[in-house]
Design an enzyme around this catalytic site. Structure first.
Site, mmCIF file in Angstrom:
data_model
loop_
_atom_site.group_PDB
_atom_site.id
_atom_site.type_symbol
_atom_site.label_atom_id
_atom_site.label_comp_id
_atom_site.label_asym_id
_atom_site.label_seq_id
_atom_site.Cartn_x
_atom_site.Cartn_y
_atom_site.Cartn_z
ATOM 1 N N ALA A 39 -1.898 6.405 1.297
ATOM 2 C CA ALA A 39 -2.560 5.866 2.492
ATOM 3 C C ALA A 39 -2.735 6.951 3.550
ATOM 4 O O ALA A 39 -3.785 7.044 4.200
ATOM 5 C CB ALA A 39 -1.759 4.696 3.048
ATOM 6 N N VAL B 70 0.861 -1.175 0.000
ATOM 7 C CA VAL B 70 0.000 0.000 0.000
ATOM 8 C C VAL B 70 0.904 1.235 0.000
ATOM 9 O O VAL B 70 1.801 1.355 0.840
ATOM 10 C CB VAL B 70 -0.885 -0.002 1.264
ATOM 11 C CG1 VAL B 70 -1.744 1.250 1.334
ATOM 12 C CG2 VAL B 70 -1.748 -1.257 1.304
ATOM 13 N N CYS B 71 0.670 2.150 -0.934
ATOM 14 C CA CYS B 71 1.502 3.358 -1.005
ATOM 15 C C CYS B 71 1.313 4.218 0.234
ATOM 16 O O CYS B 71 0.187 4.590 0.579
ATOM 17 C CB CYS B 71 1.153 4.176 -2.234
ATOM 18 S SG CYS B 71 1.931 5.811 -2.203
ATOM 19 N N VAL B 72 2.415 4.560 0.877
ATOM 20 C CA VAL B 72 2.335 5.296 2.142
ATOM 21 C C VAL B 72 1.735 6.689 1.973
ATOM 22 O O VAL B 72 0.884 7.108 2.775
ATOM 23 C CB VAL B 72 3.704 5.338 2.863
ATOM 24 C CG1 VAL B 72 4.770 6.038 2.026
ATOM 25 C CG2 VAL B 72 3.589 6.002 4.216
#
Lengths: 135, 99, 130
Positions: free
Chosen positions: C82, C77-79
């Site tokens: 997110a 999941v892209c930080v």
């Protein structure tokens, strides 16, 4: 370098109305550190991403259009713009931000990053890529 | 290469742009709402049929069936299941999704 | 063959995550390798364990978690995406001073470089979005 691939980022969405343009630009910036052969294509409403004169003050959103001008410093120097998409929208090259880079192989001469292309040329451009990202 | 289109051509120009930018011998796979682009007798059918001279057009059977349009597909459009989608992605050297 | 999968949309609102799931499952069944599944834009919403869909509908989030467990998938999941959308693991929640976390099992939060690496390392990148 053994792992260099040709990456094409396809931008077909307008800025602000949705977040795709901004977040795709973030990928381009991070991707620049990986020293791949990077190209950007702007077509359909994506051409509005690099329209001149964006002012988001009243909309209270982040104006990320100045970042496109900085891409040359990240060695992202190949920006293809679909001629037909500009024409359909009543735009010309003069309506776009003047994107340039300094060519280190040519005594750091300032050169234009934007190249206008036809749809046939886009077909050829896509065929020569290794990876095509779209958002 | 493989192109995928997931938008209805009646609300979005993705199919149009895609068909303008495909090279000879490319594959185009219609998925999700993109399968409406394969409808017989629609206003885009002529453009789709013309493209079939230079590219092969596929439609994802799960999406065609889900939308109740299986009997309305333009002749010559090939149906593939998810395994067929994977096969197309593997046998073509790259994939571009016209989002 | 090695695939990287990119998912740009959240569950239920768009079919993108469903199609990506069916593609990933079919690829695994055919013996292909999934190098990584990268969740970007609203795609990060596939990683919240707080969804409670109706019993008679598919559970998009649990389905990804189960597939990851079965095949040891790398669900990233892209930080940055997110953080914008309120998806956090315990470490992220703590770092940002939040009182809860919501990352579903089998997912991990990391940077955008993971997507680029996915493009470099895999034979094919396949993008699912809107």
């Amino acid at each position: 370098m053994s792992d260099t691939k040709k990456f094409l980022y396809v931008n077909r969405k307008a800025p602000y109305g949705t977040v795709y343009a901004l977040e795709s630009l973030e990928v381009v910036l991070i991707g620049a550190a990986f020293e791949q052969d990077v190209q950007l294509l702007f077509m359909d409403d994506g051409v509005f991403q690099i329209a001149k004169g964006q002012d988001t003050g009243e909309a209270e959103m982040k104006n990320f259009s100045p970042t496109y001008s900085a891409l040359g410093d990240y060695e992202v120097t190949k920006m293809y713009v679909d001629k037909q998409s500009l024409e359909e929208r009543g735009l010309t090259l003069d309506d776009l931000i003047h994107l340039t880079y300094e060519d280190e192989d040519d005594d750091y001469a300032e050169k234009d990053s934007i190249r206008l292309v036809s749809r046939e040329e886009i077909a050829a451009l896509m065929e020569e890529q290794d990876v095509i990202l779209s958002f | 290469m493989l192109h995928t289109v997931n938008k209805s051509p009646f609300t979005n120009n993705s199919l149009d742009s895609c068909l303008d930018c495909v090279g000879n011998g490319a594959a185009v796979l219609l998925i999700e709402d993109g399968v409406y682009g394969a409808l017989k007798g629609s206003k885009v059918a002529d453009k789709v049929k013309a493209a079939m001279g230079k590219v092969t057009i596929y439609a994802l059977s799960a999406d065609v069936k889900a939308r109740g349009v299986a009997d309305k597909m333009i002749d010559g459009i090939k149906m593939v299941d998810y395994a067929g989608f994977v096969e197309l992605a593997a046998e073509n050297d790259k994939v571009h999704s016209w989002l | 063959m090695k695939f990287t999968i990119q998912i740009n949309e959240g569950p239920y609102q768009h079919q993108a995550s469903d199609t990506a799931y069916q593609f990933t499952k079919a690829a695994l069944e055919k013996g292909h390798e999934i190098f990584r599944v990268f969740f970007y834009h609203d795609g990060v919403n596939n990683a919240t364990r707080l969804t409670s869909p109706p019993q008679d509908d598919r559970n998009v989030v649990n389905r990804w978690s189960a597939l990851a467990e079965k095949h040891n998938l790398d669900l990233v999941v892209c930080v940055a995406a997110a953080q914008r959308r309120g998806i956090a693991d315990a470490d992220e929640a703590k770092r940002n001073g939040k009182d809860a976390d919501n990352l579903a099992p089998g997912f991990r939060i990391s940077g955008l470089g993971q997507l680029i690496e996915g493009g470099i390392q895999a034979d094919r990148l396949v993008v699912f979005g809107d």
